[in-house]
Structure formats: structure tokens, C-alpha cells
Scaffold this active site. Structure first.
Site, PDB file in Angstrom:
ATOM      1  N   SER A  65      -9.390  -4.100  29.358  1.00 17.42           N
ATOM      2  CA  SER A  65     -10.943  -3.695  29.390  1.00 17.42           C
ATOM      3  C   SER A  65     -11.316  -3.067  30.498  1.00 17.42           C
ATOM      4  O   SER A  65     -10.923  -3.659  31.545  1.00 17.42           O
ATOM      5  CB  SER A  65     -11.619  -4.746  28.764  1.00 17.42           C
ATOM      6  OG  SER A  65     -13.121  -4.432  28.941  1.00 17.42           O
ATOM      7  N   ASN A  66     -12.204  -2.257  30.677  1.00 18.24           N
ATOM      8  CA  ASN A  66     -12.743  -1.850  32.048  1.00 18.24           C
ATOM      9  C   ASN A  66     -14.044  -2.221  32.250  1.00 18.24           C
ATOM     10  O   ASN A  66     -14.834  -1.947  33.134  1.00 18.24           O
ATOM     11  CB  ASN A  66     -13.118  -0.185  31.860  1.00 18.24           C
ATOM     12  CG  ASN A  66     -12.087   0.542  32.822  1.00 18.24           C
ATOM     13  OD1 ASN A  66     -11.019  -0.136  33.049  1.00 18.24           O
ATOM     14  ND2 ASN A  66     -12.101   2.023  33.023  1.00 18.24           N
ATOM     15  N   ASN A  67     -14.373  -3.464  31.295  1.00 19.85           N
ATOM     16  CA  ASN A  67     -15.820  -4.078  31.566  1.00 19.85           C
ATOM     17  C   ASN A  67     -15.360  -5.103  32.632  1.00 19.85           C
ATOM     18  O   ASN A  67     -14.387  -5.960  32.726  1.00 19.85           O
ATOM     19  CB  ASN A  67     -16.025  -4.963  30.411  1.00 19.85           C
ATOM     20  CG  ASN A  67     -17.135  -5.767  30.310  1.00 19.85           C
ATOM     21  OD1 ASN A  67     -17.635  -6.022  31.624  1.00 19.85           O
ATOM     22  ND2 ASN A  67     -18.088  -5.773  29.284  1.00 19.85           N
ATOM     23  N   ASP A  78      -7.285  -1.076  24.273  1.00 15.83           N
ATOM     24  CA  ASP A  78      -8.756  -1.276  24.823  1.00 15.83           C
ATOM     25  C   ASP A  78      -9.551  -2.100  23.989  1.00 15.83           C
ATOM     26  O   ASP A  78      -9.138  -2.510  22.787  1.00 15.83           O
ATOM     27  CB  ASP A  78      -9.303   0.246  24.763  1.00 15.83           C
ATOM     28  CG  ASP A  78     -10.728   0.306  25.039  1.00 15.83           C
ATOM     29  OD1 ASP A  78     -10.952  -0.489  25.984  1.00 15.83           O
ATOM     30  OD2 ASP A  78     -11.512   0.718  24.328  1.00 15.83           O
ATOM     31  N   ASP A  86     -10.611   4.281  23.170  1.00 12.59           N
ATOM     32  CA  ASP A  86     -11.750   5.210  22.655  1.00 12.59           C
ATOM     33  C   ASP A  86     -12.064   6.516  23.677  1.00 12.59           C
ATOM     34  O   ASP A  86     -12.980   7.145  23.187  1.00 12.59           O
ATOM     35  CB  ASP A  86     -12.637   4.609  21.971  1.00 12.59           C
ATOM     36  CG  ASP A  86     -13.746   3.966  22.980  1.00 12.59           C
ATOM     37  OD1 ASP A  86     -12.784   2.986  24.046  1.00 12.59           O
ATOM     38  OD2 ASP A  86     -14.722   3.861  23.186  1.00 12.59           O
ATOM     39  N   LYS A 128      -9.139   1.142  34.362  1.00  8.79           N
ATOM     40  CA  LYS A 128      -8.418   2.608  33.976  1.00  8.79           C
ATOM     41  C   LYS A 128      -9.033   3.604  34.549  1.00  8.79           C
ATOM     42  O   LYS A 128     -10.332   3.567  34.388  1.00  8.79           O
ATOM     43  CB  LYS A 128      -8.486   2.350  32.434  1.00  8.79           C
ATOM     44  CG  LYS A 128      -7.766   1.013  31.831  1.00  8.79           C
ATOM     45  CD  LYS A 128      -8.014   1.007  30.314  1.00  8.79           C
ATOM     46  CE  LYS A 128      -9.328   0.729  29.953  1.00  8.79           C
ATOM     47  NZ  LYS A 128      -9.587   0.274  28.263  1.00  8.79           N
ATOM     48  N   ASP A 135     -13.623  -2.711  23.953  1.00  8.43           N
ATOM     49  CA  ASP A 135     -14.827  -2.039  23.459  1.00  8.43           C
ATOM     50  C   ASP A 135     -14.598  -0.763  22.765  1.00  8.43           C
ATOM     51  O   ASP A 135     -13.996   0.317  23.569  1.00  8.43           O
ATOM     52  CB  ASP A 135     -16.009  -2.203  24.540  1.00  8.43           C
ATOM     53  CG  ASP A 135     -17.173  -2.385  24.128  1.00  8.43           C
ATOM     54  OD1 ASP A 135     -17.609  -2.183  22.747  1.00  8.43           O
ATOM     55  OD2 ASP A 135     -18.339  -2.806  24.627  1.00  8.43           O
TER      56      ASP A 135
HETATM   57 MG   LIG Z   1     -13.335   1.200  25.172  1.00  8.27          MG
END
Ligand SMILES: [Mg+2]
Length: 266
Positions: free
Chosen positions: A42-44, A9, A209, A184, A11
Site C-alpha cells: 500500500s502507498n498509504n 495493492d 488500480d 510505489k 485501497d
Molecule cells: Mg490503490
């Protein structure tokens, strides 16, 4: 045993905002020495893999865009595969719009013409857009979300609303959930992991995280899971949680503790 592949991951795991987390660069360097394949995930939804590669390079972390995927790239791929010609109404950030445009998707502004509504993090989201989303879904349009994150980290240290908040507002008023939410821990995200690491996911590790996205994806894929406490999850939250990570690390600096044995090049 050194895993064949590691999903990392970004961030809250590698960096926070624009600052690399202490020891992250070194930890990635040690993974490189072990010769494991990496996937930064990343999920951004707002940036391209190339933009992430540049951002990581500024932090001293070398990564090829081919080693990076985000909710934005996963959603773009999904739409290219499933809705290549369909008119799409996007409620999302400019950075997501430009990914759709670069992929040749058919973005439209008029809700009456939309066959697909894509909902995502959007700082311009307001009552008018919510109304258009409601009307679009009332016509029977396909409903797609980019990622489920209800909140995202903010430099202030406080969380701010993420894609999941906007998707949830639309879903609530329209009375139906998206058919797919691409980031995710979705099946779409798993497709990206499968493609990168092949069939041997049980020999892979995911580090992140968030329990509901990172660890949930690891559980879905049968991967070993490691939660880092440098992001949104506090140790106290683990006690009552549905998902239990295989490992809990203070930070990614401690990753060697779970990899076992010296690196293969030692
Ligand atoms: Mg994260």
C-alpha cells in the site's frame, strides 16, 4: 502460467475505505490455493503492517504482517538504514509518527535542529508548517517523501489531497524535489519486492488500480502488470496513458483470467 509471486495493492484493489471489494476475499483465497507468494503493498503511509493485517482479517482475508508493506513501513526502513541517528522533522500523520517512534528514530520539533525533513499526508498541514519546511530545506536538510500519491480515495467518493500534494507544495516553495520518495514506484519499494520474491520478478505479477504507482512499479521491476478498474483509474484514461498495463480487469475477481490454467492443487 501461475506466477511465483503476486503483489497486491490494497485501497481500490482489495477494499475501498473499510469495505472489501466484491470478490476480493475469494480472489485472495484462490491465490492461496495456487500456492503463490503474496505481498500486499500500500502507498498509504499512516498504518503499520500489523494494522493492515488486522483490517484485512476483519474483511475475512488472512495475511501475515510479514506479507504486508506500506509507504509507512518502507519509509521507516529507509530512515533506519540511512538516517538512524539524524534529527528528523516530520510533517505527517500521527500514524506515521508512531511508526518512526517505534523504530527508534530521532524525531524533533525544532526545525533548526533538523538534518532530515520527511513530508507526508498530514491533515494538520498549514501555512506555518509550510514555512518551517521551507526554512528547514534552506538549511540544506535532506528531503524525503513517503509516497507520491497526489490524491487519495475518500468515503465521499471524491478524492482528497494525499502525500504528493504536500510534498509538491514544499518542493515548489523550496525549489527542490525530495531526494527520495519511498512508496510505489520507487527503488525503495522495489527493494521490498525484491526481498519478498527474490530474483525472479519477471515471473511475478502486480495488481493495482493506479497507473503511476502500481503499474509503474511493475514496469520498473519487469513484472507482469494488471490494472483493476475498481479504484481511481477509468478505462477512458488508458487510451492516452504513457504506461500500458499487460491486463485490464473490471475487478480482482477476474484475476483468474490472467493467471491461466487451473490452480496447482486442483
Ligand atoms: Mg490503490
Amino acid at each position: 502460467v501461475t506466477p511465483r509471486g503476486v503483489v497486491l495493492d490494497l485501497d481500490g484493489t482489495i477494499y475501498r475505505g473499510n469495505d472489501p471489494l466484491p470478490g476480493a476475499r475469494e480472489a485472495v483465497g484462490r491465490l492461496r490455493e495456487r500456492d503463490v507468494q503474496l505481498l500486499f503493498l500500500s502507498n498509504n503511509p499512516t498504518e503499520t503492517p500489523s494494522a493492515y493485517a488486522e483490517r484485512l482479517a476483519e474483511m475475512g482475508i488472512e495475511a501475515d504482517p510479514g506479507e504486508i508493506a506500506s509507504a509507512g513501513s518502507i519509509t521507516t526502513e529507509y530512515l533506519v538504514r540511512e538516517h538512524p541517528e539524524d534529527p528528523i522533522l516530520l510533517i505527517g500523520a500521527p500514524g506515521l509518527r508512531s511508526q518512526f517512534e517505534a523504530a527508534g528514530l530521532s524525531l524533533i520539533d525544532e526545525w533548526r535542529e533538523a538534518a532530515v525533513l520527511v513530508a507526508s499526508y498530514d491533515r494538520e498541514f498549514d501555512y506555518e508548517r509550510l514555512t518551517e519546511a521551507l526554512w528547514t530545506l534552506d538549511t540544506g536538510a535532506t528531503f524525503v517523501g513517503t509516497d507520491p500519491d497526489l490524491t487519495v480515495p475518500h468515503p465521499s467518493g471524491r478524492p482528497v489531497p494525499g502525500s504528493g500534494a504536500i510534498i509538491g507544495a514544499i518542493a515548489r516553495v523550496a525549489g527542490r524535489d525530495p531526494g527520495v520518495i519511498c512508496g510505489k514506484p520507487s527503488a525503495e519499494a522495489r527493494t521490498v519486492v525484491d526481498r519478498r520474491f527474490g530474483a525472479s520478478l519477471e515471473e511475478c505479477l502486480i495488481v493495482g488500480d493506479r497507473l503511476d504507482t502500481d503499474i509503474a512499479l511493475g514496469a520498473r521491476c519487469g513484472m507482469e502488470t494488471a490494472l483493476v478498474l475498481t479504484g481511481v483509474t477509468e478505462r477512458a484514461a488508458l487510451a492516452g496513458a504513457e504506461l500500458t498495463p499487460d491486463h485490464v480487469l473490471e475487478s480482482i475477481s477476474d484475476l483468474d483470467d490472467v493467471l491461466g490454467g487451473p490452480s496447482t492443487t486442483d
